[in-house]
Design a protein around this motif. Structure first.
Motif, PDB file in Angstrom:
ATOM      1  N   GLN A  14     -35.947   5.232  34.971  1.00  0.00           N
ATOM      2  CA  GLN A  14     -37.079   6.149  35.111  1.00  0.00           C
ATOM      3  C   GLN A  14     -37.075   6.913  36.428  1.00  0.00           C
ATOM      4  OE1 GLN A  14     -40.467   3.591  34.686  1.00  0.00           O
ATOM      5  NE2 GLN A  14     -40.658   3.282  36.888  1.00  0.00           N
ATOM      6  N   ASP A  15     -36.346   6.447  37.442  1.00  0.00           N
ATOM      7  CA  ASP A  15     -36.347   7.109  38.744  1.00  0.00           C
ATOM      8  C   ASP A  15     -35.073   7.884  39.059  1.00  0.00           C
ATOM      9  OD1 ASP A  15     -38.906   6.331  39.473  1.00  0.00           O
ATOM     10  OD2 ASP A  15     -38.183   4.372  40.161  1.00  0.00           O
ATOM     11  N   ALA A  16     -34.015   7.669  38.308  1.00  0.00           N
ATOM     12  CA  ALA A  16     -32.755   8.337  38.642  1.00  0.00           C
ATOM     13  C   ALA A  16     -31.833   8.407  37.438  1.00  0.00           C
ATOM     14  CB  ALA A  16     -32.052   7.588  39.769  1.00  0.00           C
ATOM     15  N   TYR A  17     -30.928   9.366  37.478  1.00  0.00           N
ATOM     16  CA  TYR A  17     -29.816   9.378  36.532  1.00  0.00           C
ATOM     17  C   TYR A  17     -28.586   9.926  37.236  1.00  0.00           C
ATOM     18  CZ  TYR A  17     -30.249  14.433  35.643  1.00  0.00           C
ATOM     19  OH  TYR A  17     -30.297  15.794  35.777  1.00  0.00           O
ATOM     20  N   VAL A  18     -27.429   9.528  36.744  1.00  0.00           N
ATOM     21  CA  VAL A  18     -26.147  10.005  37.252  1.00  0.00           C
ATOM     22  C   VAL A  18     -25.292  10.355  36.049  1.00  0.00           C
ATOM     23  CG1 VAL A  18     -24.071   9.460  38.573  1.00  0.00           C
ATOM     24  CG2 VAL A  18     -26.296   8.551  39.312  1.00  0.00           C
ATOM     25  N   TYR A  54      -9.444  26.628  36.440  1.00  0.00           N
ATOM     26  CA  TYR A  54      -9.346  25.326  37.085  1.00  0.00           C
ATOM     27  C   TYR A  54      -9.947  24.252  36.193  1.00  0.00           C
ATOM     28  CZ  TYR A  54      -8.868  28.162  41.327  1.00  0.00           C
ATOM     29  OH  TYR A  54      -8.467  29.068  42.261  1.00  0.00           O
ATOM     30  N   GLY A  55      -9.334  23.097  36.158  1.00  0.00           N
ATOM     31  CA  GLY A  55      -9.964  21.919  35.575  1.00  0.00           C
ATOM     32  C   GLY A  55     -10.870  21.313  36.637  1.00  0.00           C
ATOM     33  N   VAL A  56     -12.071  20.866  36.269  1.00  0.00           N
ATOM     34  CA  VAL A  56     -13.013  20.308  37.245  1.00  0.00           C
ATOM     35  C   VAL A  56     -13.530  18.941  36.803  1.00  0.00           C
ATOM     36  CG1 VAL A  56     -13.767  22.533  38.170  1.00  0.00           C
ATOM     37  CG2 VAL A  56     -15.006  21.533  36.272  1.00  0.00           C
ATOM     38  N   VAL A  57     -13.806  18.087  37.791  1.00  0.00           N
ATOM     39  CA  VAL A  57     -14.485  16.807  37.588  1.00  0.00           C
ATOM     40  C   VAL A  57     -15.594  16.726  38.622  1.00  0.00           C
ATOM     41  CG1 VAL A  57     -12.473  15.599  36.662  1.00  0.00           C
ATOM     42  CG2 VAL A  57     -12.928  15.523  39.104  1.00  0.00           C
ATOM     43  N   GLY A  58     -16.668  16.031  38.275  1.00  0.00           N
ATOM     44  CA  GLY A  58     -17.754  15.945  39.244  1.00  0.00           C
ATOM     45  C   GLY A  58     -18.873  15.036  38.800  1.00  0.00           C
ATOM     46  N   VAL A  59     -19.999  15.191  39.498  1.00  0.00           N
ATOM     47  CA  VAL A  59     -21.172  14.363  39.241  1.00  0.00           C
ATOM     48  C   VAL A  59     -22.428  15.231  39.343  1.00  0.00           C
ATOM     49  CG1 VAL A  59     -21.399  13.629  41.651  1.00  0.00           C
ATOM     50  CG2 VAL A  59     -22.299  12.190  39.845  1.00  0.00           C
ATOM     51  N   ASN A  60     -23.382  14.964  38.485  1.00  0.00           N
ATOM     52  CA  ASN A  60     -24.679  15.620  38.496  1.00  0.00           C
ATOM     53  C   ASN A  60     -25.728  14.509  38.472  1.00  0.00           C
ATOM     54  OD1 ASN A  60     -26.617  17.698  38.315  1.00  0.00           O
ATOM     55  ND2 ASN A  60     -26.720  17.448  36.104  1.00  0.00           N
ATOM     56  N   SER A  61     -26.663  14.542  39.408  1.00  0.00           N
ATOM     57  CA  SER A  61     -27.651  13.469  39.444  1.00  0.00           C
ATOM     58  C   SER A  61     -29.012  13.993  39.887  1.00  0.00           C
ATOM     59  CB  SER A  61     -27.196  12.339  40.370  1.00  0.00           C
ATOM     60  OG  SER A  61     -27.086  12.818  41.685  1.00  0.00           O
ATOM     61  N   ARG A  62     -29.986  13.129  39.716  1.00  0.00           N
ATOM     62  CA  ARG A  62     -31.354  13.469  40.074  1.00  0.00           C
ATOM     63  C   ARG A  62     -32.079  12.190  40.453  1.00  0.00           C
ATOM     64  NH1 ARG A  62     -35.238  16.970  36.141  1.00  0.00           N
ATOM     65  NH2 ARG A  62     -37.152  15.807  36.486  1.00  0.00           N
ATOM     66  N   TYR A  63     -32.760  12.215  41.597  1.00  0.00           N
ATOM     67  CA  TYR A  63     -33.482  11.051  42.099  1.00  0.00           C
ATOM     68  C   TYR A  63     -34.948  11.411  42.276  1.00  0.00           C
ATOM     69  CZ  TYR A  63     -28.769   9.572  42.982  1.00  0.00           C
ATOM     70  OH  TYR A  63     -27.450   9.255  42.821  1.00  0.00           O
ATOM     71  N   ARG A  64     -35.817  10.693  41.599  1.00  0.00           N
ATOM     72  CA  ARG A  64     -37.254  10.941  41.671  1.00  0.00           C
ATOM     73  C   ARG A  64     -37.803  10.396  42.986  1.00  0.00           C
ATOM     74  NH1 ARG A  64     -41.613   9.483  37.055  1.00  0.00           N
ATOM     75  NH2 ARG A  64     -41.294   7.376  37.825  1.00  0.00           N
ATOM     76  N   ILE A  65     -38.690  11.155  43.625  1.00  0.00           N
ATOM     77  CA  ILE A  65     -39.246  10.792  44.925  1.00  0.00           C
ATOM     78  C   ILE A  65     -40.500   9.957  44.727  1.00  0.00           C
ATOM     79  CG2 ILE A  65     -40.189  11.663  47.100  1.00  0.00           C
ATOM     80  CD1 ILE A  65     -38.527  14.225  46.614  1.00  0.00           C
ATOM     81  N   MET A  66     -40.434   8.674  45.072  1.00  0.00           N
ATOM     82  CA  MET A  66     -41.571   7.748  45.081  1.00  0.00           C
ATOM     83  C   MET A  66     -42.425   7.796  43.813  1.00  0.00           C
ATOM     84  SD  MET A  66     -42.564   8.243  49.103  1.00  0.00           S
ATOM     85  CE  MET A  66     -43.978   7.201  48.991  1.00  0.00           C
ATOM     86  N   GLY A  67     -41.796   7.863  42.659  1.00  0.00           N
ATOM     87  CA  GLY A  67     -42.512   7.820  41.395  1.00  0.00           C
ATOM     88  C   GLY A  67     -43.332   9.059  41.071  1.00  0.00           C
ATOM     89  N   SER A  68     -43.149  10.137  41.829  1.00  0.00           N
ATOM     90  CA  SER A  68     -43.924  11.365  41.614  1.00  0.00           C
ATOM     91  C   SER A  68     -43.186  12.308  40.662  1.00  0.00           C
ATOM     92  CB  SER A  68     -44.151  12.075  42.953  1.00  0.00           C
ATOM     93  OG  SER A  68     -42.935  12.597  43.445  1.00  0.00           O
ATOM     94  N   ASN A  69     -43.734  13.511  40.491  1.00  0.00           N
ATOM     95  CA  ASN A  69     -43.071  14.556  39.707  1.00  0.00           C
ATOM     96  C   ASN A  69     -41.990  15.272  40.507  1.00  0.00           C
ATOM     97  OD1 ASN A  69     -44.708  13.980  37.563  1.00  0.00           O
ATOM     98  ND2 ASN A  69     -46.088  15.709  37.883  1.00  0.00           N
ATOM     99  N   TRP A  70     -41.902  15.001  41.801  1.00  0.00           N
ATOM    100  CA  TRP A  70     -40.912  15.633  42.672  1.00  0.00           C
ATOM    101  C   TRP A  70     -39.599  14.858  42.629  1.00  0.00           C
ATOM    102  CZ3 TRP A  70     -41.789  20.222  45.074  1.00  0.00           C
ATOM    103  CH2 TRP A  70     -43.103  20.677  45.045  1.00  0.00           C
ATOM    104  N   TYR A  71     -38.486  15.583  42.787  1.00  0.00           N
ATOM    105  CA  TYR A  71     -37.175  14.943  42.725  1.00  0.00           C
ATOM    106  C   TYR A  71     -36.173  15.682  43.609  1.00  0.00           C
ATOM    107  CZ  TYR A  71     -36.123  18.726  39.455  1.00  0.00           C
ATOM    108  OH  TYR A  71     -35.955  19.953  38.872  1.00  0.00           O
ATOM    109  N   VAL A  72     -35.052  15.009  43.858  1.00  0.00           N
ATOM    110  CA  VAL A  72     -33.931  15.588  44.605  1.00  0.00           C
ATOM    111  C   VAL A  72     -32.757  15.733  43.644  1.00  0.00           C
ATOM    112  CG1 VAL A  72     -32.292  15.248  46.493  1.00  0.00           C
ATOM    113  CG2 VAL A  72     -34.680  14.532  46.765  1.00  0.00           C
ATOM    114  N   PRO A  73     -32.357  16.976  43.312  1.00  0.00           N
ATOM    115  CA  PRO A  73     -31.176  17.169  42.478  1.00  0.00           C
ATOM    116  C   PRO A  73     -29.914  17.190  43.350  1.00  0.00           C
ATOM    117  CG  PRO A  73     -32.241  19.263  42.847  1.00  0.00           C
ATOM    118  CD  PRO A  73     -33.071  18.228  43.558  1.00  0.00           C
ATOM    119  N   LEU A  74     -28.853  16.583  42.856  1.00  0.00           N
ATOM    120  CA  LEU A  74     -27.561  16.590  43.542  1.00  0.00           C
ATOM    121  C   LEU A  74     -26.488  16.987  42.544  1.00  0.00           C
ATOM    122  CD1 LEU A  74     -27.922  13.161  45.353  1.00  0.00           C
ATOM    123  CD2 LEU A  74     -28.083  15.401  46.438  1.00  0.00           C
ATOM    124  N   TYR A  75     -25.571  17.868  42.975  1.00  0.00           N
ATOM    125  CA  TYR A  75     -24.468  18.288  42.119  1.00  0.00           C
ATOM    126  C   TYR A  75     -23.231  18.462  42.986  1.00  0.00           C
ATOM    127  CZ  TYR A  75     -21.561  20.885  38.900  1.00  0.00           C
ATOM    128  OH  TYR A  75     -20.526  21.262  38.091  1.00  0.00           O
TER     129      TYR A  75
END
Length: 141
Positions: A14-18, A54-75
């Motif tokens: 509920q707080d993150a995905y990768v 180019y062939g690409v590999v990577g990661v996409n993630s999202r971390y929810r901030i303290m159970g709120s509606n706000w989050y930090v996206p990372l790519y």
């Protein structure tokens, strides 16, 4: 530039995905040189299109901030067209808010780098770095 990637969710709660991602990036740039003699119709103009895939590999993630509606996206991703220094990369992070279950808004800073080599002689034809802020709206179905 176009990206075509597939993702696989490696972790989800509920707080993150990768998500792990794998795909292809296509870049095509046109470089133009235009030299004119002031006050005359004389001059030289040249233009060259430079595509690369180019062939690409990577990661996409999202971390929810303290159970709120706000989050930090990372790519982040990195790719190659084969051989040393034939590469591209992309990274972004920022802050976002889930307005509803279907709509997210985010403000991120994104950077994209690439190096395109010319044919068989393996000399650098074009290097680039594009970066700056971006505003995104995500619609979840």
């Amino acid at each position: 530039m176009f990206n075509f990637v597939g993702t696989y969710t490696a972790f989800n709660n509920q707080d993150a995905y990768v998500d792990a991602l794998l795909g292809v990036r296509w870049i095509s740039l046109t470089t133009t040189l235009d030299l004119r003699v002031a006050g005359t119709p004389y001059g030289v103009s040249a233009s060259s299109a430079t595509p690369a895939t180019y062939g690409v590999v990577g990661v996409n993630s999202r971390y929810r901030i303290m159970g709120s509606n706000w989050y930090v996206p990372l790519y982040a991703d990195v790719g190659t067209a084969g051989g040393p220094n034939h590469m591209t990369w992309q990274a972004s992070t920022g802050v976002g808010v889930a307005l509803t279950k279907m709509v997210d808004l985010s403000l991120t800073y994104r950077a994209i780098g690439f190096e395109i080599k010319s044919g068989n002689n393996d000399t650098t034809l074009l290097k680039g770095l594009f970066h700056g802020p971006q505003v995104m709206a995500t619609f979840n179905f």
